[in-house]
Scaffold this motif. Structure first.
Motif, mmCIF file in Angstrom:
data_model
loop_
_atom_site.group_PDB
_atom_site.id
_atom_site.type_symbol
_atom_site.label_atom_id
_atom_site.label_comp_id
_atom_site.label_asym_id
_atom_site.label_seq_id
_atom_site.Cartn_x
_atom_site.Cartn_y
_atom_site.Cartn_z
ATOM 1 N N ILE A 94 0.825 -1.210 0.000
ATOM 2 C CA ILE A 94 0.000 0.000 0.000
ATOM 3 C C ILE A 94 0.861 1.262 0.000
ATOM 4 O O ILE A 94 0.487 2.295 -0.559
ATOM 5 C CB ILE A 94 -0.995 -0.028 1.184
ATOM 6 N N ASN A 95 2.046 1.178 0.599
ATOM 7 C CA ASN A 95 2.959 2.324 0.609
ATOM 8 C C ASN A 95 3.437 2.685 -0.795
ATOM 9 O O ASN A 95 3.727 3.849 -1.076
ATOM 10 C CB ASN A 95 4.167 2.035 1.504
ATOM 11 N N ARG A 96 3.545 1.680 -1.669
ATOM 12 C CA ARG A 96 3.974 1.962 -3.045
ATOM 13 C C ARG A 96 3.010 2.930 -3.719
ATOM 14 O O ARG A 96 3.425 3.794 -4.497
ATOM 15 C CB ARG A 96 4.032 0.665 -3.859
ATOM 16 N N ILE A 97 1.737 2.794 -3.421
ATOM 17 C CA ILE A 97 0.731 3.683 -4.010
ATOM 18 C C ILE A 97 0.759 5.043 -3.320
ATOM 19 O O ILE A 97 0.735 6.080 -3.971
ATOM 20 C CB ILE A 97 -0.674 3.057 -3.916
ATOM 21 N N PHE A 98 0.823 5.037 -1.994
ATOM 22 C CA PHE A 98 0.859 6.304 -1.264
ATOM 23 C C PHE A 98 2.080 7.145 -1.633
ATOM 24 O O PHE A 98 2.026 8.376 -1.606
ATOM 25 C CB PHE A 98 0.858 6.054 0.249
ATOM 26 N N ASN A 99 3.181 6.479 -1.972
ATOM 27 C CA ASN A 99 4.435 7.190 -2.237
ATOM 28 C C ASN A 99 4.742 7.358 -3.725
ATOM 29 O O ASN A 99 5.855 7.736 -4.087
ATOM 30 C CB ASN A 99 5.596 6.451 -1.557
ATOM 31 N N LYS A 100 3.764 7.081 -4.576
ATOM 32 C CA LYS A 100 4.037 7.158 -6.012
ATOM 33 C C LYS A 100 4.116 8.595 -6.526
ATOM 34 O O LYS A 100 4.596 8.842 -7.626
ATOM 35 C CB LYS A 100 2.986 6.382 -6.806
ATOM 36 N N ASP A 101 3.630 9.541 -5.746
ATOM 37 C CA ASP A 101 3.773 10.958 -6.093
ATOM 38 C C ASP A 101 4.071 11.740 -4.813
ATOM 39 O O ASP A 101 4.254 11.153 -3.750
ATOM 40 C CB ASP A 101 2.533 11.506 -6.810
ATOM 41 N N ASN A 102 4.106 13.044 -4.917
ATOM 42 C CA ASN A 102 4.498 13.898 -3.779
ATOM 43 C C ASN A 102 3.319 14.553 -3.077
ATOM 44 O O ASN A 102 3.489 15.563 -2.384
ATOM 45 C CB ASN A 102 5.489 14.972 -4.247
ATOM 46 N N ARG A 103 2.124 14.000 -3.253
ATOM 47 C CA ARG A 103 0.950 14.682 -2.702
ATOM 48 C C ARG A 103 1.019 14.857 -1.184
ATOM 49 O O ARG A 103 0.616 15.891 -0.647
ATOM 50 C CB ARG A 103 -0.339 13.971 -3.105
ATOM 51 N N TYR A 104 1.532 13.844 -0.483
ATOM 52 C CA TYR A 104 1.570 13.958 0.978
ATOM 53 C C TYR A 104 2.665 14.915 1.441
ATOM 54 O O TYR A 104 2.506 15.598 2.459
ATOM 55 C CB TYR A 104 1.704 12.577 1.615
ATOM 56 N N LYS A 105 3.728 14.992 0.682
ATOM 57 C CA LYS A 105 4.753 16.008 0.969
ATOM 58 C C LYS A 105 4.182 17.405 0.752
ATOM 59 O O LYS A 105 4.409 18.316 1.559
ATOM 60 C CB LYS A 105 5.976 15.805 0.073
ATOM 61 N N HIS A 106 3.416 17.573 -0.321
ATOM 62 C CA HIS A 106 2.820 18.880 -0.606
ATOM 63 C C HIS A 106 1.811 19.273 0.479
ATOM 64 O O HIS A 106 1.747 20.438 0.875
ATOM 65 C CB HIS A 106 2.138 18.871 -1.980
ATOM 66 N N ILE A 107 1.028 18.302 0.948
ATOM 67 C CA ILE A 107 0.078 18.593 2.031
ATOM 68 C C ILE A 107 0.836 19.023 3.282
ATOM 69 O O ILE A 107 0.475 20.004 3.942
ATOM 70 C CB ILE A 107 -0.810 17.374 2.331
ATOM 71 N N ARG A 108 1.893 18.278 3.604
ATOM 72 C CA ARG A 108 2.693 18.597 4.787
ATOM 73 C C ARG A 108 3.302 19.996 4.669
ATOM 74 O O ARG A 108 3.262 20.787 5.617
ATOM 75 C CB ARG A 108 3.817 17.556 4.940
ATOM 76 N N ASP A 109 3.861 20.303 3.504
ATOM 77 C CA ASP A 109 4.461 21.623 3.280
ATOM 78 C C ASP A 109 3.409 22.721 3.400
ATOM 79 O O ASP A 109 3.666 23.788 3.984
ATOM 80 C CB ASP A 109 5.120 21.684 1.898
ATOM 81 N N ARG A 110 2.230 22.473 2.841
ATOM 82 C CA ARG A 110 1.153 23.460 2.890
ATOM 83 C C ARG A 110 0.730 23.702 4.344
ATOM 84 O O ARG A 110 0.539 24.853 4.754
ATOM 85 C CB ARG A 110 -0.027 22.943 2.061
ATOM 86 N N CYS A 111 0.585 22.630 5.096
ATOM 87 C CA CYS A 111 0.228 22.762 6.520
ATOM 88 C C CYS A 111 1.295 23.547 7.276
ATOM 89 O O CYS A 111 0.975 24.438 8.081
ATOM 90 C CB CYS A 111 0.065 21.388 7.151
ATOM 91 N N ASN A 112 2.556 23.228 7.037
ATOM 92 C CA ASN A 112 3.649 23.911 7.736
ATOM 93 C C ASN A 112 3.706 25.395 7.384
ATOM 94 O O ASN A 112 3.968 26.245 8.249
ATOM 95 C CB ASN A 112 4.986 23.240 7.411
ATOM 96 N N ASP A 113 3.483 25.707 6.115
ATOM 97 C CA ASP A 113 3.484 27.111 5.697
ATOM 98 C C ASP A 113 2.395 27.895 6.425
ATOM 99 O O ASP A 113 2.599 29.057 6.812
ATOM 100 C CB ASP A 113 3.273 27.223 4.181
ATOM 101 N N HIS A 114 1.248 27.263 6.617
ATOM 102 C CA HIS A 114 0.138 27.935 7.309
ATOM 103 C C HIS A 114 0.402 28.042 8.811
ATOM 104 O O HIS A 114 0.226 29.111 9.402
ATOM 105 C CB HIS A 114 -1.174 27.183 7.067
#
Length: 265
Positions: free
Chosen positions: A140-160
């Motif tokens: 399941i991690n292969r699918i979760f990590n196939k793009d950077n969406r969770y990194k982008h969410i984390r970055d967006r949260c941190n910026d806010h």
């Protein structure tokens, strides 16, 4: 800015309401599963650690909705960051408790001391590393990590949360209707991605958490349970899976179905 009536009809508000109910129901249905690896007799220690975590998430969803109604987009993202943290903590502690309990080691000190307020958990990166290396979550991690969406969410949260850009701080007070729609769309998508992450990791690791109460109810009444009823899925879990996982993330839903012995459809 208070949301106008049209914006209050956005799907995000319905999602938040259903998340409150889902995590409340999940907390109630998992309460009876005793968490191993912790000092159960200590004052204030939960019978089931995850049940308390789910109840906390439900409270966060209420807070997100309340702030979103008031137009405090900046604060909403601080709460989404909290939700993301709790997902990682929840997944991390489940993995640790599953892998470190043994005949020689009944108590997992790192989790037990965290529960007693004696020790902090590791930082996000260290916990996330354990999750990414978990053998049970490999497919399941292969699918979760196939793009950077969770990194982008984390970055967006941190910026806010850190107000890295002045305009993010302004989103608590100065936002027009048109921009609000754009941000609510983004919040809705980010919440969906995080919910799928939590659903996928949680029920891959602890599939029995999705069980209906039928099997236990029969035992409590000294009745013989129906054959294979221990694999029946609670209706609220199936409904949430159908509406927010299967339709939005079919690749993840397939992996969940492939990895479970439960009668999830």
């Amino acid at each position: 800015m208070i949301m106008d009536e049209e914006l209050k009809k956005h799907a995000c508000f319905e999602l938040l309401d259903e998340c409150v109910e889902f995590y409340n129901d999940l907390s109630y249905s998992t309460f009876g599963y005793i968490t191993g690896g912790i000092t159960q007799k200590a004052e204030g220690m939960p019978v089931n650690l995850d049940s308390d975590i789910f109840l906390s998430i439900s409270g966060s969803m209420k807070s997100i909705k309340r702030n979103l109604y008031g137009g405090q987009i900046n604060d909403v993202y601080a709460l989404i960051r909290k939700f993301y943290d709790v997902i990682i903590i929840n997944t991390y502690e489940i993995i640790l408790l599953k892998t470190e309990i043994s005949i020689e080691n009944f108590i997992v000190d790192k989790i037990d001391k965290w529960l007693k307020g004696e020790e902090k958990l590791p930082g996000f990166k260290k916990m996330n590393k354990l999750i990414k290396e978990c053998e049970d979550l490999k497919s399941i991690n292969r699918i979760f990590n196939k793009d950077n969406r969770y990194k982008h969410i984390r970055d967006r949260c941190n910026d806010h949360i850190h107000s890295n850009y002045f305009q993010y701080m302004q989103l608590n007070s100065k936002i027009n209707i048109q921009n609000a729609k754009v941000y609510i769309d983004m919040i809705n998508n980010d919440l969906l991605d995080l919910l799928v992450l939590n659903f996928g990791c949680l029920f891959t690791l602890n599939g029995h958490y999705m069980a209906s109460s039928d099997y236990i109810d029969c035992l409590d009444l000294y009745k013989k349970p129906e054959e294979d009823s221990q694999y029946w899925v609670a209706p609220f879990v199936q409904d949430f899976f159908d509406k927010y996982v299967k339709t939005k993330k079919p690749d993840i839903s397939k992996k969940i179905l492939d990895n479970t012995c439960m009668d999830l459809e």
